[in-house]
Design a protein around this motif. Structure first.
Motif, PDB file in Angstrom:
ATOM      1  N   PRO A 164     -13.678  -4.107 -10.827  1.00 44.79           N
ATOM      2  CA  PRO A 164     -12.689  -4.214  -9.749  1.00 44.79           C
ATOM      3  C   PRO A 164     -13.106  -3.471  -8.482  1.00 44.79           C
ATOM      4  CG  PRO A 164     -11.631  -3.664 -11.845  1.00 44.79           C
ATOM      5  CD  PRO A 164     -13.098  -3.520 -12.043  1.00 44.79           C
ATOM      6  N   ASP A 165     -13.777  -2.321  -8.632  1.00 46.19           N
ATOM      7  CA  ASP A 165     -14.177  -1.535  -7.452  1.00 46.19           C
ATOM      8  C   ASP A 165     -15.187  -2.267  -6.580  1.00 46.19           C
ATOM      9  OD1 ASP A 165     -12.759   1.063  -7.925  1.00 46.19           O
ATOM     10  OD2 ASP A 165     -13.907   0.989  -9.775  1.00 46.19           O
ATOM     11  N   SER A 166     -15.939  -3.205  -7.161  1.00 39.28           N
ATOM     12  CA  SER A 166     -17.011  -3.857  -6.411  1.00 39.28           C
ATOM     13  C   SER A 166     -16.497  -4.826  -5.357  1.00 39.28           C
ATOM     14  CB  SER A 166     -17.945  -4.608  -7.379  1.00 39.28           C
ATOM     15  OG  SER A 166     -17.240  -5.660  -8.038  1.00 39.28           O
ATOM     16  N   ILE A 167     -15.223  -5.238  -5.432  1.00 42.50           N
ATOM     17  CA  ILE A 167     -14.735  -6.233  -4.471  1.00 42.50           C
ATOM     18  C   ILE A 167     -13.808  -5.623  -3.420  1.00 42.50           C
ATOM     19  CG2 ILE A 167     -14.883  -8.029  -6.230  1.00 42.50           C
ATOM     20  CD1 ILE A 167     -11.848  -7.992  -6.367  1.00 42.50           C
ATOM     21  N   VAL A 168     -13.450  -4.352  -3.582  1.00 45.17           N
ATOM     22  CA  VAL A 168     -12.581  -3.704  -2.593  1.00 45.17           C
ATOM     23  C   VAL A 168     -13.326  -3.584  -1.268  1.00 45.17           C
ATOM     24  CG1 VAL A 168     -11.316  -1.602  -2.009  1.00 45.17           C
ATOM     25  CG2 VAL A 168     -11.306  -2.451  -4.363  1.00 45.17           C
ATOM     26  N   GLY A 169     -12.686  -4.027  -0.190  1.00 47.72           N
ATOM     27  CA  GLY A 169     -13.301  -4.004   1.133  1.00 47.72           C
ATOM     28  C   GLY A 169     -14.083  -5.254   1.466  1.00 47.72           C
ATOM     29  N   LYS A 170     -14.256  -6.169   0.520  1.00 50.13           N
ATOM     30  CA  LYS A 170     -14.985  -7.408   0.762  1.00 50.13           C
ATOM     31  C   LYS A 170     -14.069  -8.449   1.416  1.00 50.13           C
ATOM     32  CE  LYS A 170     -18.802  -5.986  -1.199  1.00 50.13           C
ATOM     33  NZ  LYS A 170     -19.257  -6.574  -2.460  1.00 50.13           N
TER      34      LYS A 170
END
Length: 486
Positions: A164-170
């Motif tokens: 989940p952290d990998s898509i925050v801000g994308k």
């Protein structure tokens, strides 16, 4: 007699008759273990439900939906949930705020992957409630008009994303194909580039006096016009897109909640809703009776909602608000009322399980009575000696009651431990099964303090009741006859 003189003979007698005492204790242990294991299952289920209701804040929410009624002509009447109704409900005493459930079909593009999914519009205030409070990563969007979005773990599954952290801000591109009355109307008046009045030239007006020809023309043209209108509505649609930043990932592990994979700020989502209808046939059907179908795109109108969620203020009862909502002509569902019914169910459920445990305790009490009666027969001479030394009937009765109480106390303690051990084994097996099915493991058993106290008290009470008759009989033993007893 002092307490030591009462307790010591009882313990000594139980120790001397080890086999008989062990068998009697075993009956009490099994009965208490069955009682604890069954009631701990009910307590565990109730605990899980209580935690879910509290965690989601469902006890302070009310769901409002339209009522579909049929009159004597079989005509369905529906009072729509509009923005004006939403405002009236929001102004009711005790209502903290209310927000609609507004969802639609969208196309989401992320990392060169595009899928069809569903989006949902929510105000920032709704994200502060417990239902939307569990974030796997990131945080909620900051304003109702921000270019941000929240996605759920269902969104991660659709895009095959593990972190989940990998898509925050994308960046996330959200698109929706909208249809308006204008696009449908163009197709209504034009068929394969041929206008409606051009089609009128093909009609033989002199033959309209014949009913057969007239009916064929009406059926052909009317059916063709309706088909062109629906085709224009469904296929001649415009794509409206917006680029949003993923602010956070909502943990939607509770699949029974109606939360869509993509959540968009309320004001930002109005860009899609004001452009037209999403193209779903349900939108078309819902728009026909309300007159919204014939409003121009881009004009904000009284939109219909399928549901409105009402969040209550702390300390306010849900019943007056439900009565007010029903007086407006809508259906109101309160989780607090549902919780009350569930609590009643568990009360009856625990009573039923308790009755089964009581039956086992009744059987165990027969063993206690038998043990005590045999003990009186074997100790008649001892009773006679005690009475000749000054012990009265109350002392003799108390001595045997203490002995039966010791059986109940010791049996209850080991029964509680044994019952909890059984529940631990059953819980481990159940959790393993849940994990194999891909579900989150739940603790199905609980051992609250009230259950420990009830089990111990019940075991002690049953043993004392069972020992009352034998102890009374021992107290009435004639000391002269007892001393002559061989």
């Amino acid at each position: 007699m002092i307490s030591r003189d009462v307790i010591k003979p009882g313990l000594g007698n139980l120790w001397r008759m080890k086999l008989r005492t062990s068998l009697t204790l075993l009956g009490v242990v099994i009965a208490i273990a069955a009682f604890v294991a069954m009631l701990s299952a009910g307590a565990g289920m109730q605990k899980n439900i209580n935690e879910q209701f509290d965690k989601l804040g469902l006890l302070f929410t009310i769901q409002v939906s339209p009522i579909h009624e049929e009159d004597e002509n079989d005509t369905v009447k529906v009072v729509p949930l509009t923005d004006s109704v939403l405002e009236r409900i929001s102004n009711l005493p005790g209502v903290q705020f209310a927000y609609p459930f507004d969802d639609y079909q969208i196309v989401a593009s992320f990392n060169d992957t595009t899928i069809d999914t569903r989006g949902q519009a929510l105000p920032v205030r709704a994200l502060n409630t417990k239902v939307f409070s569990t974030m796997s990563a990131g945080k909620a969007f900051e304003s109702d008009s921000g270019k941000q979005a929240i996605v759920t773990n269902e969104f991660l599954e659709e895009f095959k994303i593990t972190s989940p952290d990998s898509i925050v801000g994308k960046q996330l591109i959200v698109s929706i194909k909208v249809a308006t009355f204008d696009s449908a109307l163009i197709h209504f008046f034009m068929d394969d580039g041929k206008l409606l009045w051009a089609r009128l030239k093909d009609i033989r007006f002199d033959s309209l006096f014949y009913a057969g020809y007239r009916n064929r023309i009406v059926q052909r043209e009317l059916g063709s016009a309706v088909g062109r209108f629906i085709d224009g509505y469904m296929n001649a649609r415009t794509t409206v897109s917006d680029t949003l930043t993923i602010a956070g990932v909502l943990d939607k592990s509770r699949r029974h909640l109606r939360i869509q994979p993509v959540i968009i700020p309320l004001a930002t989502a109005q860009k899609f809703s004001s452009a037209g209808f999403s193209g779903d046939m349900t939108d078309l059907i819902a728009a026909l009776p309300s007159g919204q179908l014939f409003q121009s795109s881009g004009i904000e109108s009284g939109k219909n909602y399928s549901r409105i969620t009402v969040d209550l203020k702390q300390g306010y009862s849900h019943k007056p608000i439900i009565d007010s909502v029903k007086a407006m002509g809508f259906r109101a569902f309160s989780y607090a009322q549902e919780f009350e019914e569930i609590t009643k169910f568990f009360t009856y459920f625990d009573m039923a399980l308790g009755m089964i445990g009581l039956i086992a305790l009744f059987v165990a009490s027969l063993g206690i009575i038998n043990t005590m009666m045999m003990s009186i027969t074997e100790r008649r001479r001892e009773i006679g000696v005690l009475k000749s030394l000054g012990a009265d009937e109350r002392d003799i009765k108390l001595m045997f009651l203490v002995e039966s109480g010791l059986i109940g106390s010791i049996g209850s303690i080991f029964g509680i431990l044994f019952g909890w051990g059984i529940s631990r084994v059953a819980s481990t097996i159940a959790k393993g099964f849940m994990e194999r099915q891909g579900e989150d493991p739940l603790e199905l058993f609980a051992l609250p303090l009230w259950l420990i106290a009830v089990a111990f008290g019940l075991g002690l009470l049953v043993s004392l009741v069972a020992g009352y008759y034998p102890s009374s009989r021992a107290a009435r033993v004639d000391p002269v006859e007892a001393l002559r007893y061989e």
